[in-house]
Design a protein around this motif. Structure first.
Motif, PDB file in Angstrom:
ATOM      1  N   GLN A   8       3.525   1.722  -1.539  1.00 45.54           N
ATOM      2  CA  GLN A   8       4.037   1.925  -2.897  1.00 45.54           C
ATOM      3  C   GLN A   8       2.920   2.164  -3.914  1.00 45.54           C
ATOM      4  OE1 GLN A   8       6.446  -1.539  -3.720  1.00 45.54           O
ATOM      5  NE2 GLN A   8       7.625  -1.302  -1.839  1.00 45.54           N
ATOM      6  N   SER A   9       1.684   2.082  -3.468  1.00 45.62           N
ATOM      7  CA  SER A   9       0.555   2.192  -4.397  1.00 45.62           C
ATOM      8  C   SER A   9       0.329   3.637  -4.841  1.00 45.62           C
ATOM      9  CB  SER A   9      -0.722   1.673  -3.733  1.00 45.62           C
ATOM     10  OG  SER A   9      -1.851   1.941  -4.550  1.00 45.62           O
ATOM     11  N   PRO A  10       0.095   3.853  -6.139  1.00 53.64           N
ATOM     12  CA  PRO A  10      -0.224   5.209  -6.607  1.00 53.64           C
ATOM     13  C   PRO A  10      -1.580   5.705  -6.120  1.00 53.64           C
ATOM     14  CG  PRO A  10      -0.523   3.626  -8.380  1.00 53.64           C
ATOM     15  CD  PRO A  10       0.112   2.882  -7.248  1.00 53.64           C
ATOM     16  N   TRP A  11      -2.388   4.770  -5.561  1.00 53.75           N
ATOM     17  CA  TRP A  11      -3.718   5.152  -5.084  1.00 53.75           C
ATOM     18  C   TRP A  11      -3.681   5.699  -3.662  1.00 53.75           C
ATOM     19  CZ3 TRP A  11      -7.428   5.352  -8.623  1.00 53.75           C
ATOM     20  CH2 TRP A  11      -7.298   4.558  -9.765  1.00 53.75           C
ATOM     21  N   ARG A  12      -2.586   5.490  -2.952  1.00 45.68           N
ATOM     22  CA  ARG A  12      -2.496   5.963  -1.565  1.00 45.68           C
ATOM     23  C   ARG A  12      -2.334   7.480  -1.546  1.00 45.68           C
ATOM     24  NH1 ARG A  12       1.728   6.656   2.451  1.00 45.68           N
ATOM     25  NH2 ARG A  12       0.936   6.165   4.547  1.00 45.68           N
ATOM     26  N   ASP A  13      -3.153   8.146  -0.744  1.00 41.44           N
ATOM     27  CA  ASP A  13      -3.167   9.606  -0.702  1.00 41.44           C
ATOM     28  C   ASP A  13      -2.538  10.111   0.594  1.00 41.44           C
ATOM     29  OD1 ASP A  13      -3.639  12.216  -1.446  1.00 41.44           O
ATOM     30  OD2 ASP A  13      -5.742  12.216  -0.821  1.00 41.44           O
ATOM     31  N   TRP A  49       0.832  -1.208   0.000  1.00 40.45           N
ATOM     32  CA  TRP A  49       0.000   0.000   0.000  1.00 40.45           C
ATOM     33  C   TRP A  49       0.867   1.259   0.000  1.00 40.45           C
ATOM     34  CZ3 TRP A  49      -4.266   1.825  -1.529  1.00 40.45           C
ATOM     35  CH2 TRP A  49      -4.875   2.950  -0.976  1.00 40.45           C
ATOM     36  N   GLU A  71      -7.804  -2.408  -5.959  1.00 39.39           N
ATOM     37  CA  GLU A  71      -6.437  -1.871  -5.964  1.00 39.39           C
ATOM     38  C   GLU A  71      -6.340  -0.499  -5.291  1.00 39.39           C
ATOM     39  OE1 GLU A  71      -8.490  -0.346  -9.609  1.00 39.39           O
ATOM     40  OE2 GLU A  71      -8.302  -2.297  -8.627  1.00 39.39           O
ATOM     41  N   GLU A  72      -7.479   0.129  -5.032  1.00 39.29           N
ATOM     42  CA  GLU A  72      -7.489   1.452  -4.417  1.00 39.29           C
ATOM     43  C   GLU A  72      -7.547   1.388  -2.895  1.00 39.29           C
ATOM     44  OE1 GLU A  72     -10.597   3.873  -6.084  1.00 39.29           O
ATOM     45  OE2 GLU A  72     -10.484   2.816  -8.004  1.00 39.29           O
TER      46      GLU A  72
END
Length: 323
Positions: free
Chosen positions: A92-97, A90, A185-186
């Motif tokens: 590394q996820s581009p969805w993590r804000d 998570w 994935e989000e």
């Protein structure tokens, strides 16, 4: 909670060791079921201390569609901290804000499910009907060379369940879920407890809940989720004029983490105490008494509105959560 201890024994006796995404092996058993009569007491584990304040803090966070670990902490629940800030995938996820972000977890799916309809522009009657049902047009797209209208609305699944219990309690479609393939994935953690079905007995005015868990950490997750589901059943029953009755808990993959073995073997040596009683605050309106339907209390309840009466438990036991 003898049923819970029996499940633990079954996993020790019949489970097999499996590898998984966390890197910590599990002793796993496919398919399990627990059933509780909520009129005989609240299903709180007594062979160790249940973190009840954290349980109700998380539930209140779900009811408010909380998507941040900080929001859960403010409600007295810290169980989301690691998934938000220590889950390598998570992070590394581009969805993590940013810090504490969880993505559209549980409560967001429960209360703001993203519903879409893609209809041909020429289907004016269907488009009009969708708009009358609360959908709004968000664009026009080409699908197989044909222009289509894209419509959207956020669906409050839980509120719809309460509406149905008031207006159509005999329905077998009173359910909500949290599994959204388009958004997995989000999320910091895809939902484990994912399908809730309410079943009303109109003659006895009793409300039952069936809950399906796709994957359950029996050492830490099962006691927590059992308590949370039972509290939700009591709350929904209060707001819709029913008495809570049966709570049936289905598990797809029931597993014990290798790091939890000692904790659970210790619990098997302890004699369970009688079940406590759940008490809801008088400030939460009871539809059966007032005759007024007030579903807005789904967002207005506080963790302090729920207490356990007569809760006796053995000494606390701890074990690390696998992330």
């Amino acid at each position: 909670m003898k049923a819970y201890l029996d499940l633990v024994r079954s996993i020790f006796e019949q489970g097999s060791w499996q590898d998984n995404r966390t890197g910590v092996r599990t002793l796993s058993l496919p398919g399990a079921c627990l059933r509780f009569d909520l009129q005989e007491g609240f299903p709180a584990v007594t062979t160790k201390r249940l973190a009840f304040k954290s349980v109700v803090g998380e539930l209140v966070g779900f009811l408010r569609a909380t998507d941040s670990a900080a929001g859960f902490r403010a409600l007295g629940c810290r169980v989301w901290d690691q998934n938000a800030n220590e889950n390598a995938a998570w992070l590394q996820s581009p969805w993590r804000d940013g810090p504490d972000d969880l993505g559209p977890v549980y409560g967001v799916q429960w209360r703001q499910w993203p519903a879409y309809k893609l209809l041909p522009v020429s289907a004016t009657e269907r488009v009009r009907d969708a708009q009358q049902r609360g959908y709004r047009q968000v664009g026009v797209v080409e699908e197989h060379g044909v222009p289509h209208v894209l419509l959207y609305k956020a669906v409050d699944q839980l509120r719809a369940c309460l509406d149905a219990l008031i207006h159509n309690p005999g329905s077998r479609r009173i359910l909500f879920h949290g599994w959204n393939c388009a958004q997995i994935e989000e999320m910091a953690l895809p939902p484990c407890h994912l399908l809730y079905q309410f079943l009303a007995n109109q003659q006895t005015r009793e409300l039952s809940l069936c809950l399906y868990i796709r994957s359950n950490d029996v050492g830490l997750g099962t006691p927590f989720n059992l308590a949370e589901g039972a509290v939700l059943t009591h709350l929904v029953a209060r707001l819709t004029g029913f008495k809570p009755r049966w709570f049936t808990y289905f598990i797809g993959d029931a597993h014990i983490y290798e790091t939890h073995v000692d904790m659970l073997r210790e619990q098997l040596q302890r004699e369970p105490y009688p079940a406590p009683t759940l008490v809801l605050s008088d400030r939460i309106p009871a539809y059966a008494q007032t005759g007024r339907y007030e579903p807005e209390w789904l967002e207005q309840v506080e963790p302090a509105d729920f207490t356990l009466q007569g809760y006796r438990h053995h000494a606390p036991l701890t074990a690390p959560m696998a992330v």
